[in-house]
Design an enzyme around this catalytic site. Sequence first.
Site, mmCIF file in Angstrom:
data_model
loop_
_atom_site.group_PDB
_atom_site.id
_atom_site.type_symbol
_atom_site.label_atom_id
_atom_site.label_comp_id
_atom_site.label_asym_id
_atom_site.label_seq_id
_atom_site.Cartn_x
_atom_site.Cartn_y
_atom_site.Cartn_z
ATOM 1 C CB CYS A 42 -0.927 -0.015 1.222
ATOM 2 S SG CYS A 42 -1.979 1.442 1.314
ATOM 3 C CB CYS A 72 -0.700 2.596 4.031
ATOM 4 S SG CYS A 72 -2.131 1.903 3.225
ATOM 5 C CG ASP A 73 3.118 1.242 4.362
ATOM 6 O OD1 ASP A 73 2.592 1.703 5.386
ATOM 7 O OD2 ASP A 73 2.969 0.069 3.994
#
Length: 304
Positions: free
Chosen positions: A130, A133-134
Amino acid sequence: MYDTLVIGAGPAGMTAALYAARSNLKVGLLEQGAPGGQMNNTADIENYPGFDLISGPELSMKMFDPLEKLGVEHLYGIVTTIQDLGQSKLVKTMDGEFEAKTVILATGAKHRLLQVPGEDTYASRGVSYCAVCDGAFFRDQDLLVVGGGDSAVEEALFLTRFAKSVTIVHRRDQLRAQKLLQDRALANEKINFIWDSVVKEIKGNDVKVTSVDIENVKTGQVTNHAFAGVFIYIGLDPVSQMVADLQMTDDNGWIPTDDKMATKVPGIFAIGDVRQKDLRQITTAVGDGATAGISAYHYLTEHN
Ligand code: FAD
Ligand code: NAP
Protein backbone atom coordinates in the site's frame (compact mmCIF):
# COMPACT_ATOMS: atom_id res chain seq x y z
CA MET A 1 -34.42 -10.69 9.25
CA TYR A 2 -33.07 -8.37 6.56
CA ASP A 3 -34.59 -8.23 3.09
CA THR A 4 -31.04 -7.84 1.81
CA LEU A 5 -27.73 -8.21 3.55
CA VAL A 6 -24.87 -6.69 1.58
CA ILE A 7 -21.47 -8.10 2.55
CA GLY A 8 -18.61 -5.68 1.94
CA ALA A 9 -18.74 -1.88 1.90
CA GLY A 10 -16.53 -1.17 -1.10
CA PRO A 11 -17.96 0.79 -4.04
CA ALA A 12 -19.95 -2.26 -5.22
CA GLY A 13 -21.55 -2.98 -1.83
CA MET A 14 -22.31 0.66 -1.02
CA THR A 15 -24.06 1.12 -4.37
CA ALA A 16 -26.06 -2.09 -3.95
CA ALA A 17 -27.16 -0.89 -0.49
CA LEU A 18 -28.17 2.49 -1.98
CA TYR A 19 -30.32 0.94 -4.71
CA ALA A 20 -31.87 -1.69 -2.42
CA ALA A 21 -32.70 0.93 0.24
CA ARG A 22 -34.26 3.22 -2.40
CA SER A 23 -36.46 0.24 -3.31
CA ASN A 24 -37.68 0.36 0.29
CA LEU A 25 -35.99 -2.87 1.36
CA LYS A 26 -34.65 -3.45 4.88
CA VAL A 27 -30.93 -3.41 4.19
CA GLY A 28 -27.92 -4.33 6.31
CA LEU A 29 -24.40 -3.46 5.12
CA LEU A 30 -21.92 -5.77 6.81
CA GLU A 31 -18.25 -4.78 6.75
CA GLN A 32 -15.11 -5.91 8.55
CA GLY A 33 -13.29 -2.57 8.38
CA ALA A 34 -13.73 1.03 7.28
CA PRO A 35 -16.16 1.63 4.40
CA GLY A 36 -14.50 2.15 1.02
CA GLY A 37 -12.70 -1.13 0.37
CA GLN A 38 -9.71 -0.87 -1.97
CA MET A 39 -10.53 2.80 -2.63
CA ASN A 40 -9.11 3.57 0.81
CA ASN A 41 -5.68 2.51 -0.46
CA THR A 42 -5.84 4.74 -3.54
CA ALA A 43 -4.52 8.29 -3.41
CA ASP A 44 -5.78 9.74 -6.68
CA ILE A 45 -8.78 8.52 -8.66
CA GLU A 46 -8.87 10.13 -12.08
CA ASN A 47 -11.28 7.87 -13.95
CA TYR A 48 -14.49 8.12 -11.92
CA PRO A 49 -16.96 10.20 -13.97
CA GLY A 50 -17.88 13.54 -12.47
CA PHE A 51 -14.53 14.13 -10.78
CA ASP A 52 -11.32 15.26 -12.50
CA LEU A 53 -9.47 13.94 -9.49
CA ILE A 54 -10.66 12.72 -6.11
CA SER A 55 -8.87 10.85 -3.35
CA GLY A 56 -10.00 7.29 -2.58
CA PRO A 57 -10.95 8.01 1.06
CA GLU A 58 -12.97 11.10 -0.01
CA LEU A 59 -14.90 9.17 -2.66
CA SER A 60 -15.50 6.42 -0.08
CA MET A 61 -17.13 8.86 2.33
CA LYS A 62 -19.20 10.44 -0.46
CA MET A 63 -20.60 6.99 -1.24
CA PHE A 64 -21.08 6.01 2.40
CA ASP A 65 -22.58 9.16 3.97
CA PRO A 66 -26.02 9.09 2.23
CA LEU A 67 -26.69 5.48 3.22
CA GLU A 68 -27.58 6.14 6.85
CA LYS A 69 -30.26 8.66 5.87
CA LEU A 70 -31.81 5.99 3.65
CA GLY A 71 -32.05 3.62 6.61
CA VAL A 72 -29.21 1.26 5.69
CA GLU A 73 -27.92 -0.41 8.87
CA HIS A 74 -24.14 -0.38 9.01
CA LEU A 75 -23.07 -3.62 10.71
CA TYR A 76 -19.62 -4.75 11.78
CA GLY A 77 -18.46 -8.33 11.30
CA ILE A 78 -15.96 -10.62 9.62
CA VAL A 79 -18.05 -13.06 7.60
CA THR A 80 -16.86 -16.65 7.81
CA THR A 81 -19.62 -18.68 6.10
CA ILE A 82 -22.93 -18.26 4.32
CA GLN A 83 -25.56 -21.01 4.48
CA ASP A 84 -28.44 -21.35 2.05
CA LEU A 85 -31.60 -22.14 4.04
CA GLY A 86 -33.83 -21.88 0.96
CA GLN A 87 -36.23 -19.08 1.88
CA SER A 88 -33.45 -17.26 3.71
CA LYS A 89 -29.68 -17.18 4.06
CA LEU A 90 -27.70 -17.48 7.30
CA VAL A 91 -24.59 -15.29 7.39
CA LYS A 92 -22.14 -16.28 10.11
CA THR A 93 -19.47 -13.89 11.37
CA MET A 94 -16.67 -14.35 13.91
CA ASP A 95 -18.98 -12.94 16.61
CA GLY A 96 -22.52 -13.90 15.64
CA GLU A 97 -24.95 -14.43 12.81
CA PHE A 98 -27.46 -12.57 10.65
CA GLU A 99 -30.40 -13.84 8.63
CA ALA A 100 -31.54 -12.32 5.36
CA LYS A 101 -33.93 -13.17 2.54
CA THR A 102 -31.27 -12.21 -0.01
CA VAL A 103 -27.51 -11.73 0.17
CA ILE A 104 -25.38 -9.53 -2.04
CA LEU A 105 -21.72 -10.56 -1.93
CA ALA A 106 -19.42 -7.59 -2.49
CA THR A 107 -16.29 -8.84 -0.76
CA GLY A 108 -13.90 -7.72 -3.50
CA ALA A 109 -10.38 -8.95 -3.95
CA LYS A 110 -7.12 -8.84 -2.02
CA HIS A 111 -3.52 -8.37 -3.07
CA ARG A 112 -1.50 -11.42 -4.08
CA LEU A 113 1.71 -12.36 -2.29
CA LEU A 114 5.02 -12.67 -4.10
CA GLN A 115 5.98 -15.72 -2.03
CA VAL A 116 9.73 -15.19 -2.06
CA PRO A 117 12.15 -15.38 0.88
CA GLY A 118 12.15 -12.16 2.89
CA GLU A 119 8.60 -11.07 1.97
CA ASP A 120 7.20 -12.27 5.28
CA THR A 121 10.25 -11.38 7.37
CA TYR A 122 10.23 -7.75 6.24
CA ALA A 123 6.46 -7.19 6.04
CA SER A 124 5.88 -3.65 7.40
CA ARG A 125 9.67 -3.26 7.68
CA GLY A 126 10.22 -2.27 4.06
CA VAL A 127 7.81 -4.63 2.30
CA SER A 128 4.43 -3.03 1.59
CA TYR A 129 1.29 -3.54 -0.48
CA CYS A 130 0.00 0.00 0.00
CA ALA A 131 1.89 3.02 -1.31
CA VAL A 132 -0.72 5.43 0.06
CA CYS A 133 -0.30 4.00 3.56
CA ASP A 134 3.50 3.64 3.62
CA GLY A 135 4.97 5.82 0.83
CA ALA A 136 5.69 8.80 3.06
CA PHE A 137 8.01 6.69 5.25
CA PHE A 138 10.45 6.42 2.34
CA ARG A 139 11.27 10.06 1.68
CA ASP A 140 14.42 10.44 -0.51
CA GLN A 141 15.04 6.69 -0.65
CA ASP A 142 15.32 4.21 -3.51
CA LEU A 143 12.24 2.01 -3.91
CA LEU A 144 11.31 -1.08 -5.90
CA VAL A 145 7.80 -1.69 -7.27
CA VAL A 146 7.00 -5.23 -8.43
CA GLY A 147 4.42 -5.79 -11.23
CA GLY A 148 3.37 -4.34 -14.56
CA GLY A 149 -0.38 -3.70 -14.22
CA ASP A 150 -2.37 -0.56 -13.45
CA SER A 151 -1.70 -0.83 -9.71
CA ALA A 152 2.07 -1.17 -10.03
CA VAL A 153 2.43 1.71 -12.46
CA GLU A 154 -0.06 4.02 -10.77
CA GLU A 155 1.45 3.45 -7.35
CA ALA A 156 5.01 3.83 -8.71
CA LEU A 157 3.95 7.26 -10.00
CA PHE A 158 2.51 8.09 -6.58
CA LEU A 159 5.74 7.01 -4.84
CA THR A 160 7.80 9.48 -6.91
CA ARG A 161 6.26 12.21 -4.72
CA PHE A 162 8.44 10.97 -1.85
CA ALA A 163 11.18 8.71 -3.15
CA LYS A 164 14.57 9.57 -4.61
CA SER A 165 13.99 6.92 -7.28
CA VAL A 166 11.41 4.25 -8.09
CA THR A 167 12.34 1.13 -10.06
CA ILE A 168 9.64 -1.05 -11.58
CA VAL A 169 10.63 -4.69 -12.01
CA HIS A 170 8.39 -6.59 -14.43
CA ARG A 171 8.54 -10.20 -15.55
CA ARG A 172 8.01 -9.29 -19.23
CA ASP A 173 9.26 -6.48 -21.47
CA GLN A 174 5.83 -4.85 -21.86
CA LEU A 175 3.59 -3.34 -19.26
CA ARG A 176 0.01 -4.51 -18.81
CA ALA A 177 -1.08 -1.11 -17.43
CA GLN A 178 -3.36 1.23 -19.40
CA LYS A 179 -1.56 3.34 -22.01
CA LEU A 180 -1.99 6.67 -20.24
CA LEU A 181 -0.28 5.36 -17.08
CA GLN A 182 2.47 3.72 -19.14
CA ASP A 183 3.23 6.98 -20.93
CA ARG A 184 3.39 8.89 -17.66
CA ALA A 185 5.72 6.34 -16.08
CA LEU A 186 8.01 6.15 -19.11
CA ALA A 187 8.27 9.95 -19.12
CA ASN A 188 8.93 10.24 -15.38
CA GLU A 189 12.60 10.91 -14.68
CA LYS A 190 12.44 9.30 -11.25
CA ILE A 191 11.15 5.97 -12.63
CA ASN A 192 13.50 3.25 -13.92
CA PHE A 193 12.58 -0.17 -15.31
CA ILE A 194 14.10 -3.61 -14.97
CA TRP A 195 12.46 -5.73 -17.69
CA ASP A 196 12.12 -9.51 -18.04
CA SER A 197 13.00 -9.95 -14.39
CA VAL A 198 11.59 -11.31 -11.14
CA VAL A 199 12.38 -10.86 -7.46
CA LYS A 200 14.23 -13.85 -6.02
CA GLU A 201 14.82 -12.67 -2.44
CA ILE A 202 14.24 -9.61 -0.30
CA LYS A 203 17.21 -9.06 2.00
CA GLY A 204 17.83 -6.84 5.00
CA ASN A 205 19.38 -6.36 8.39
CA ASP A 206 17.73 -6.90 11.81
CA VAL A 207 15.56 -3.83 11.29
CA LYS A 208 14.63 -3.32 7.66
CA VAL A 209 15.00 -4.11 3.96
CA THR A 210 18.36 -3.16 2.47
CA SER A 211 18.49 -4.93 -0.91
CA VAL A 212 16.75 -7.25 -3.36
CA ASP A 213 18.04 -10.13 -5.48
CA ILE A 214 16.58 -9.90 -8.98
CA GLU A 215 16.77 -12.60 -11.64
CA ASN A 216 16.65 -11.94 -15.37
CA VAL A 217 14.28 -14.65 -16.63
CA LYS A 218 15.92 -14.69 -20.08
CA THR A 219 19.57 -15.01 -18.99
CA GLY A 220 19.09 -16.54 -15.54
CA GLN A 221 21.53 -13.96 -14.12
CA VAL A 222 20.85 -12.87 -10.53
CA THR A 223 21.95 -9.40 -9.42
CA ASN A 224 21.66 -7.65 -6.07
CA HIS A 225 20.25 -4.09 -5.92
CA ALA A 226 20.06 -1.72 -2.94
CA PHE A 227 16.48 -0.68 -2.08
CA ALA A 228 14.96 0.63 1.14
CA GLY A 229 11.42 -0.45 0.28
CA VAL A 230 9.61 -3.01 -1.88
CA PHE A 231 6.02 -2.34 -2.97
CA ILE A 232 4.30 -5.43 -4.35
CA TYR A 233 1.47 -5.11 -6.90
CA ILE A 234 1.19 -8.42 -8.74
CA GLY A 235 -2.57 -8.74 -8.99
CA LEU A 236 -5.52 -9.81 -6.95
CA ASP A 237 -7.21 -12.92 -5.63
CA PRO A 238 -10.98 -13.05 -4.97
CA VAL A 239 -12.32 -12.93 -1.43
CA SER A 240 -14.89 -15.71 -1.70
CA GLN A 241 -13.85 -18.34 0.85
CA MET A 242 -17.11 -17.76 2.79
CA VAL A 243 -19.12 -19.37 -0.05
CA ALA A 244 -16.77 -22.30 -0.64
CA ASP A 245 -19.44 -24.78 0.53
CA LEU A 246 -22.02 -23.37 -1.88
CA GLN A 247 -19.86 -24.31 -4.88
CA MET A 248 -20.65 -21.13 -6.76
CA THR A 249 -17.10 -20.07 -7.72
CA ASP A 250 -14.94 -20.97 -10.69
CA ASP A 251 -11.67 -22.85 -10.17
CA ASN A 252 -9.86 -19.66 -9.19
CA GLY A 253 -12.47 -18.47 -6.71
CA TRP A 254 -14.15 -15.78 -8.88
CA ILE A 255 -17.97 -15.91 -8.87
CA PRO A 256 -19.80 -16.21 -12.20
CA THR A 257 -23.16 -14.41 -12.43
CA ASP A 258 -25.80 -13.68 -15.03
CA ASP A 259 -26.51 -10.12 -16.16
CA LYS A 260 -28.78 -9.59 -13.14
CA MET A 261 -25.78 -10.39 -10.91
CA ALA A 262 -27.50 -13.62 -9.79
CA THR A 263 -25.22 -16.50 -8.81
CA LYS A 264 -26.20 -20.15 -9.22
CA VAL A 265 -27.72 -20.05 -5.69
CA PRO A 266 -31.17 -18.39 -5.82
CA GLY A 267 -31.27 -15.25 -3.67
CA ILE A 268 -27.49 -14.77 -3.58
CA PHE A 269 -26.01 -12.11 -5.86
CA ALA A 270 -22.33 -11.29 -6.46
CA ILE A 271 -20.92 -7.94 -7.56
CA GLY A 272 -17.73 -5.96 -8.03
CA ASP A 273 -14.23 -7.38 -8.04
CA VAL A 274 -15.24 -10.77 -6.59
CA ARG A 275 -17.36 -11.43 -9.68
CA GLN A 276 -15.92 -13.26 -12.70
CA LYS A 277 -15.44 -10.42 -15.21
CA ASP A 278 -12.91 -8.64 -17.42
CA LEU A 279 -12.70 -5.12 -16.04
CA ARG A 280 -12.24 -4.53 -12.32
CA GLN A 281 -12.77 -0.83 -11.71
CA ILE A 282 -14.78 1.45 -9.44
CA THR A 283 -17.14 2.28 -12.31
CA THR A 284 -17.85 -1.38 -13.04
CA ALA A 285 -18.23 -2.12 -9.32
CA VAL A 286 -20.90 0.56 -8.89
CA GLY A 287 -22.66 -0.61 -12.07
CA ASP A 288 -22.82 -4.14 -10.69
CA GLY A 289 -24.07 -2.75 -7.37
CA ALA A 290 -26.94 -0.84 -8.94
CA THR A 291 -28.03 -3.91 -10.88
CA ALA A 292 -27.88 -6.19 -7.83
CA GLY A 293 -29.83 -3.77 -5.61
CA ILE A 294 -32.68 -3.77 -8.11
CA SER A 295 -32.37 -7.50 -8.81
CA ALA A 296 -32.75 -8.25 -5.08
CA TYR A 297 -35.93 -6.15 -5.06
CA HIS A 298 -37.36 -8.07 -8.07
CA TYR A 299 -36.36 -11.41 -6.52
CA LEU A 300 -38.21 -10.55 -3.30
CA THR A 301 -41.28 -9.33 -5.21
CA GLU A 302 -41.41 -12.61 -7.11
CA HIS A 303 -40.81 -14.80 -4.05
CA ASN A 304 -43.03 -13.09 -1.43
P1 FAD B 1 -13.44 -3.87 -2.61
O1 FAD B 1 -13.12 -2.45 -2.88
O2 FAD B 1 -12.33 -4.86 -2.56
O3 FAD B 1 -14.29 -3.92 -1.26
C1 FAD B 1 -14.63 -5.15 -0.66
C2 FAD B 1 -15.01 -4.90 0.79
O4 FAD B 1 -15.46 -6.14 1.36
C3 FAD B 1 -13.85 -4.41 1.65
O5 FAD B 1 -14.21 -3.24 2.35
C4 FAD B 1 -13.59 -5.58 2.60
O6 FAD B 1 -13.16 -5.16 3.90
C5 FAD B 1 -14.96 -6.24 2.68
N1 FAD B 1 -14.86 -7.66 3.05
C6 FAD B 1 -14.07 -8.60 2.46
N2 FAD B 1 -14.20 -9.78 3.09
C7 FAD B 1 -15.07 -9.59 4.10
C8 FAD B 1 -15.59 -10.43 5.12
N3 FAD B 1 -15.22 -11.72 5.23
N4 FAD B 1 -16.46 -9.91 6.01
C9 FAD B 1 -16.84 -8.61 5.92
N5 FAD B 1 -16.38 -7.76 4.99
C10 FAD B 1 -15.50 -8.24 4.08
N6 FAD B 1 -10.22 1.48 -9.86
C11 FAD B 1 -10.55 2.59 -10.55
O7 FAD B 1 -11.61 2.63 -11.17
N7 FAD B 1 -9.74 3.69 -10.54
C12 FAD B 1 -8.56 3.73 -9.85
O8 FAD B 1 -7.84 4.75 -9.87
C13 FAD B 1 -8.18 2.57 -9.12
N8 FAD B 1 -7.02 2.56 -8.43
C14 FAD B 1 -6.69 1.44 -7.72
C15 FAD B 1 -5.47 1.42 -7.02
C16 FAD B 1 -5.10 0.29 -6.30
C17 FAD B 1 -3.79 0.28 -5.56
C18 FAD B 1 -5.95 -0.85 -6.27
C19 FAD B 1 -5.57 -2.07 -5.47
C20 FAD B 1 -7.15 -0.84 -6.97
C21 FAD B 1 -7.53 0.28 -7.71
N9 FAD B 1 -8.69 0.32 -8.47
C22 FAD B 1 -9.05 1.45 -9.16
C23 FAD B 1 -9.63 -0.84 -8.50
C24 FAD B 1 -10.83 -0.58 -7.56
O9 FAD B 1 -10.38 -0.08 -6.31
C25 FAD B 1 -11.63 -1.86 -7.37
O10 FAD B 1 -12.03 -2.33 -8.64
C26 FAD B 1 -12.88 -1.62 -6.51
O11 FAD B 1 -12.53 -1.12 -5.24
C27 FAD B 1 -13.67 -2.92 -6.31
O12 FAD B 1 -14.74 -2.66 -5.48
P2 FAD B 1 -15.52 -3.80 -4.67
O13 FAD B 1 -16.57 -3.09 -3.89
O14 FAD B 1 -15.91 -4.88 -5.58
O15 FAD B 1 -14.45 -4.46 -3.71
P1 NAP C 1 -3.23 -7.07 -12.77
O1 NAP C 1 -3.85 -6.20 -13.77
O2 NAP C 1 -3.64 -8.49 -12.66
O3 NAP C 1 -1.64 -7.00 -13.00
C1 NAP C 1 -0.76 -7.79 -12.24
C2 NAP C 1 0.66 -7.57 -12.76
O4 NAP C 1 1.56 -8.32 -11.95
C3 NAP C 1 0.85 -8.04 -14.21
O5 NAP C 1 1.67 -7.15 -14.89
C4 NAP C 1 1.49 -9.43 -14.03
O6 NAP C 1 2.36 -9.73 -15.09
C5 NAP C 1 2.29 -9.24 -12.77
N1 NAP C 1 2.43 -10.49 -12.01
C6 NAP C 1 1.45 -11.38 -11.69
N2 NAP C 1 1.95 -12.38 -10.93
C7 NAP C 1 3.27 -12.13 -10.78
C8 NAP C 1 4.34 -12.79 -10.10
N3 NAP C 1 4.13 -13.91 -9.40
N4 NAP C 1 5.56 -12.24 -10.15
C9 NAP C 1 5.78 -11.09 -10.84
N5 NAP C 1 4.81 -10.41 -11.50
C10 NAP C 1 3.58 -10.92 -11.47
O7 NAP C 1 -3.40 -6.47 -11.26
P2 NAP C 1 -3.48 -4.95 -10.73
O8 NAP C 1 -2.51 -4.09 -11.43
O9 NAP C 1 -3.43 -5.05 -9.25
O10 NAP C 1 -4.95 -4.48 -11.16
C11 NAP C 1 -6.09 -5.20 -10.63
C12 NAP C 1 -7.37 -4.56 -11.17
O11 NAP C 1 -7.54 -3.24 -10.62
C13 NAP C 1 -7.33 -4.40 -12.68
O12 NAP C 1 -8.60 -4.66 -13.20
C14 NAP C 1 -6.97 -2.94 -12.86
O13 NAP C 1 -7.43 -2.40 -14.09
C15 NAP C 1 -7.65 -2.29 -11.66
N6 NAP C 1 -6.95 -1.04 -11.34
C16 NAP C 1 -7.30 0.08 -12.02
C17 NAP C 1 -6.63 1.26 -11.80
C18 NAP C 1 -7.03 2.47 -12.58
O14 NAP C 1 -8.02 2.43 -13.29
N7 NAP C 1 -6.33 3.59 -12.48
C19 NAP C 1 -5.56 1.30 -10.92
C20 NAP C 1 -5.22 0.13 -10.26
C21 NAP C 1 -5.91 -1.05 -10.49
P3 NAP C 1 1.82 -10.04 -16.57
O15 NAP C 1 1.49 -8.69 -17.16
O16 NAP C 1 2.97 -10.71 -17.22
O17 NAP C 1 0.62 -10.93 -16.40
